[in-house]
Structure formats: structure tokens, C-alpha cells
Design a protein around this motif. Structure first.
Motif, PDB file in Angstrom:
ATOM      1  N   VAL A   1      27.535  66.684 -12.830  1.00  0.00           N
ATOM      2  CA  VAL A   1      28.212  67.108 -11.599  1.00  0.00           C
ATOM      3  C   VAL A   1      29.589  67.647 -11.975  1.00  0.00           C
TER       4      VAL A   1
ATOM      5  N   VAL B   1      33.464  60.559  -5.364  1.00  0.00           N
ATOM      6  CA  VAL B   1      32.937  59.892  -6.555  1.00  0.00           C
ATOM      7  C   VAL B   1      32.192  58.620  -6.171  1.00  0.00           C
TER       8      VAL B   1
ATOM      9  N   GLU C   1      30.427  58.111  -3.572  1.00  0.00           N
ATOM     10  CA  GLU C   1      29.094  58.495  -3.103  1.00  0.00           C
ATOM     11  C   GLU C   1      28.170  58.837  -4.257  1.00  0.00           C
ATOM     12  N   LEU C   2      28.719  59.282  -5.371  1.00  0.00           N
ATOM     13  CA  LEU C   2      27.903  59.676  -6.514  1.00  0.00           C
ATOM     14  C   LEU C   2      27.504  58.479  -7.373  1.00  0.00           C
TER      15      LEU C   2
ATOM     16  N   TYR D   1      23.826  57.265  -7.628  1.00  0.00           N
ATOM     17  CA  TYR D   1      22.916  58.205  -8.284  1.00  0.00           C
ATOM     18  C   TYR D   1      23.056  58.173  -9.804  1.00  0.00           C
ATOM     19  N   THR D   2      24.121  57.562 -10.309  1.00  0.00           N
ATOM     20  CA  THR D   2      24.246  57.404 -11.762  1.00  0.00           C
ATOM     21  C   THR D   2      23.303  56.333 -12.282  1.00  0.00           C
TER      22      THR D   2
ATOM     23  N   ILE E   1      22.409  61.133 -12.314  1.00  0.00           N
ATOM     24  CA  ILE E   1      23.684  61.787 -12.613  1.00  0.00           C
ATOM     25  C   ILE E   1      24.234  61.159 -13.884  1.00  0.00           C
TER      26      ILE E   1
ATOM     27  N   VAL F   1      30.102  62.969 -14.374  1.00  0.00           N
ATOM     28  CA  VAL F   1      30.858  63.659 -13.329  1.00  0.00           C
ATOM     29  C   VAL F   1      32.102  64.231 -13.991  1.00  0.00           C
TER      30      VAL F   1
ATOM     31  N   PRO G   1      25.753  64.401  -1.216  1.00  0.00           N
ATOM     32  CA  PRO G   1      24.954  64.166  -2.435  1.00  0.00           C
ATOM     33  C   PRO G   1      23.504  63.801  -2.145  1.00  0.00           C
TER      34      PRO G   1
ATOM     35  N   ILE H   1      20.779  66.298  -3.254  1.00  0.00           N
ATOM     36  CA  ILE H   1      20.522  66.657  -4.655  1.00  0.00           C
ATOM     37  C   ILE H   1      19.036  66.657  -4.951  1.00  0.00           C
TER      38      ILE H   1
END
Length: 361
Positions: A22, A37, A39-40, A43-44, A57, A60, A123, A126
Motif C-alpha cells: 500500500v 493505517v 483500518e489497514l 488486512y496485514t 497487506i 504500508v 480498504p 481491496i
């Protein structure tokens, strides 16, 4: 809108996991970047697309574009808190496209997702982006916003009109799809970053190297009251950059205009010859010859300028780094397996295996 779901203990996940880098260009992210970040983060740990593909992910990349606020402080804190966050520091403000390209050059994922720092990009979309890219074998997937943008009526109309003009007048069929929320094949993005030069409009450069472009539906969220960092002159500058990097279509219009004016001059000549009354009026004496001279001379000048402009256009493409060709990975698989991809031979500055889990690609 169907969105991806996070991986849980009961979710049957395929052993193949797509890694996504990202890239977030940061200009005014002091108030919004931390939430983006956050929110991401889920997904990591892994997620599954609506069609059942696993992805994660892997990193970032925050690109500091020297904005007027204290985004740098927030970025340092996020890098210290999250191992997947890294920062690229630019020496000055180069603009969103340059900052995005800088982040793409440093990425290591099989796919690159670019998004803004203001929290308007969701996100949860995605997974739909990845499904669309795989299903349509697209090298680029742009967001297709299903709601109206929170801009003024004049700005929205100007944006739509300019992109429509680019599509019809400058031979850019995908100009109306250009968005900063996009999913790009990793190999395409990194190689594009290696030859993109100063002044390149990122989406135009992407159109140079891929003709498989798709869109995926998503909702554009509210900007939470943040004033846009783009003034009218800045927006016009971006539009003009898109025109200048679109190729020689605009330059050829100069030749066409010159030819039309020259033909109009010839038409006036015919009119003067066949109409015996022209020039009989003392007050209009010399009018016909003057108009004919102006039209023919200006037409000849514009045609000559158009020819010169074609040569300038060739030099412009070379100066911007427009490639003669671009070698990429096998499009049948979209991306190769980690075991068959020697990332060290492509970029010695990064080791992709240090940032991906077993089975990722």
C-alpha cells in the motif's frame, strides 16, 4: 457492494496468498493518517476476497511530500508502532504523482495499492479490486465511485469535462477512469517508476504500458471537513500536465487547424473569382485580397508549426521516458510464485522474501 472479509479461524484459506504493498502519498495527513493505517492493520494479518482469493497487506509505504502540517510526526509514530510501516522522505514537495511513483519504486508486493491519506478510500474494497484484476486480467484497476464526490458543482463538472475532453480529443480512452485509488501490478508499477521522468502524469504513463484497464465499484467516503489541498491553479496544472504527457495528439491538432484555415482561404479565393461584384464597392476595395492573404499565410504557418511540433512530440516522449516496450511477468498467472521469482536480480535494494509469508505471491 461486496467487500472482502478478514481471515478467521474457520475461514478456509488457500495456501497461495497475494501480497499487496500500500502506497500512501502524505501531504496533509496529521489528522487522518493514523485512522487510515489503523483500518489497514487487520488486512496485514490476511483476508479473503469475495471470490475466495487470499491476500495480505505486506507493507504500508508512507511517502512524506512535505506538507504544511505535522504529518511527519504522525508518520514517525506509526513507523515505530507498526513493523509493516515504512517511510520515504522527499526533499521537498514534488506533488502527488511524483510521491506515488517514489512509493511504487520502493514497493515489494505482487500488487501495489495506491490510496490517499484523507480516509476517503475504503480498504474494504481491496478484495473487489483484486478479484476484478484477476477476472479481467487487468494490469490496472481503478476505483469506480458509486456516489457523488463531496466537491462543489463547478469543480465536479470541470473534472468530468476535462477527462471527457482527454478521452475524445487526446486519444486517452481511459481518462475518465483515472483515480488516485488504484490497484497496479507490482512488476508494472516498479518498472514504470524506473523510467518515469519529471512531469509525467502517472495514469497517462500507466496507459503507455498496459491496455488492460478495469474498474471496481466502491464508495467515496466523506473527507471529514478537511479542505482540499488542491487550489484551482493546482488542478489546472495537473490537467495541463495530463495534456502534455498524453502524446502528440494535441500537437497534430495544430496541423489540422492550419489545414482548415488554408482551405478556408482557398474558398475565399474561389468566391472572389466567381463573384464579379467583389471589389466593385470602393469602401470594400482590397478586403478580399487581404482576407485571402491572411488565411493562406496563417494556414501555412500553422501547418509548418504542426510539423515542427511532431518532432518536438517525439523528443518529448523520449525526455519523459516513454518506453519502446516493457517486459513483464506472465499475464496468465498475473504474478509468479515466490520460488520462481528472483527479486534480487530485479532490485538489489529489496529482498521480497523478508516481507512475505510462506506461500505468498
Amino acid at each position: 457492494m461486496i467487500t472482502s472479509h478478514l481471515v478467521g479461524s474457520s475461514d478456509p484459506v488457500d495456501s497461495t496468498v497475494y501480497s499487496i504493498s500500500v502506497v500512501v502519498p502524505v501531504y496533509q495527513g496529521e489528522r487522518t493518517l493514523e485512522a487510515v493505517v489503523a483500518e489497514l492493520v487487520p488486512y496485514t494479518r490476511g483476508a479473503v476476497t469475495p471470490e475466495g482469493m487470499a491476500y495480505r497487506i505486506s507493507e504500508v509505504i508512507l511517502v512524506h511530500d512535505n506538507g504544511p502540517d505535522h504529518s511527519d510526526t504522525v508518520m514517525r509514530r506509526l513507523e515505530a508502532e507498526h513493523p509493516f510501516v515504512s517511510i520515504i522522505w522527499l526533499s521537498r514537495n514534488f506533488g502527488q504523482h511524483a510521491a506515488t511513483i517514489a512509493g511504487m519504486a520502493a514497493s515489494r508486493g505482487r500488487w501495489i495499492l495506491t490510496m490517499d491519506e484523507d480516509g476517503q478510500h475504503d480498504p474494504a474494497s481491496i478484495g473487489e479490486f483484486l478479484d476484478t484484476a484477476t477476472r479481467e486480467r487487468a494490469g490496472v484497476v481503478y476505483a469506480r465511485f458509486t456516489n457523488e464526490r463531496p466537491h462543489g458543482l463547478l469543480r465536479s463538472a470541470a473534472s468530468k469535462g476535462s477527462k471527457r475532453m482527454m478521452r475524445t480529443a487526446f486519444n486517452l480512452p481511459d481518462a475518465s477512469q483515472f483515480q488516485s485509488y488504484r490497484l497496479v501490478r507490482g512488476d508494472v508499477g516498479r518498472k514504470l517508476a524506473s523510467f518515469a521522468a519529471t512531469g509525467v502524469y502517472l495514469d497517462v504513463a500507466l496507459s503507455w504500458v498496459t491496455n488492460r484497464v478495469a474498474t471496481a465499484p466502491t464508495v467515496l467516503r466523506s473527507a471529514d471537513g478537511r479542505v482540499s489541498g488542491y487550489s484551482l491553479p493546482a488542478l489546472f496544472a495537473y490537467f495541463w500536465r495530463m495534456v502534455l504527457t498524453s502524446g502528440t495528439s494535441g500537437l497534430r491538432a495544430v496541423s489540422v487547424l492550419g489545414g482548415v484555415i488554408a482551405l478556408l482561404g482557398l474558398a475565399v479565393v474561389v468566391y472572389v473569382v466567381v463573384n464579379p461584384n467583389v471589389g466593385s464597392d470602393p469602401e470594400a476595395a482590397g478586403w478580399a485580397s487581404l482576407i485571402v492573404t491572411l488565411l493562406l499565410c496563417s494556414g501555412a504557418i500553422l501547418v509548418s508549426l504542426g510539423v515542427i511540433a511532431e518532432y518536438i512530440g517525439v523528443s518529448l516522449n523520449v525526455a519523459m521516458g516513454r518506453p519502446l516496450y516493457l517486459v513483464v511477468d506472465d499475464p496468465e498467472t498475473i504474478m509468479p510464485d515466490d520460488d520462481s521469482y528472483d527479486h534480487d536480480s530485479h532490485d538489489g535494494a529489496h529482498d521480497e522474501r523478508t516481507d512475505t509469508q510462506p506461500g505468498e505471491r
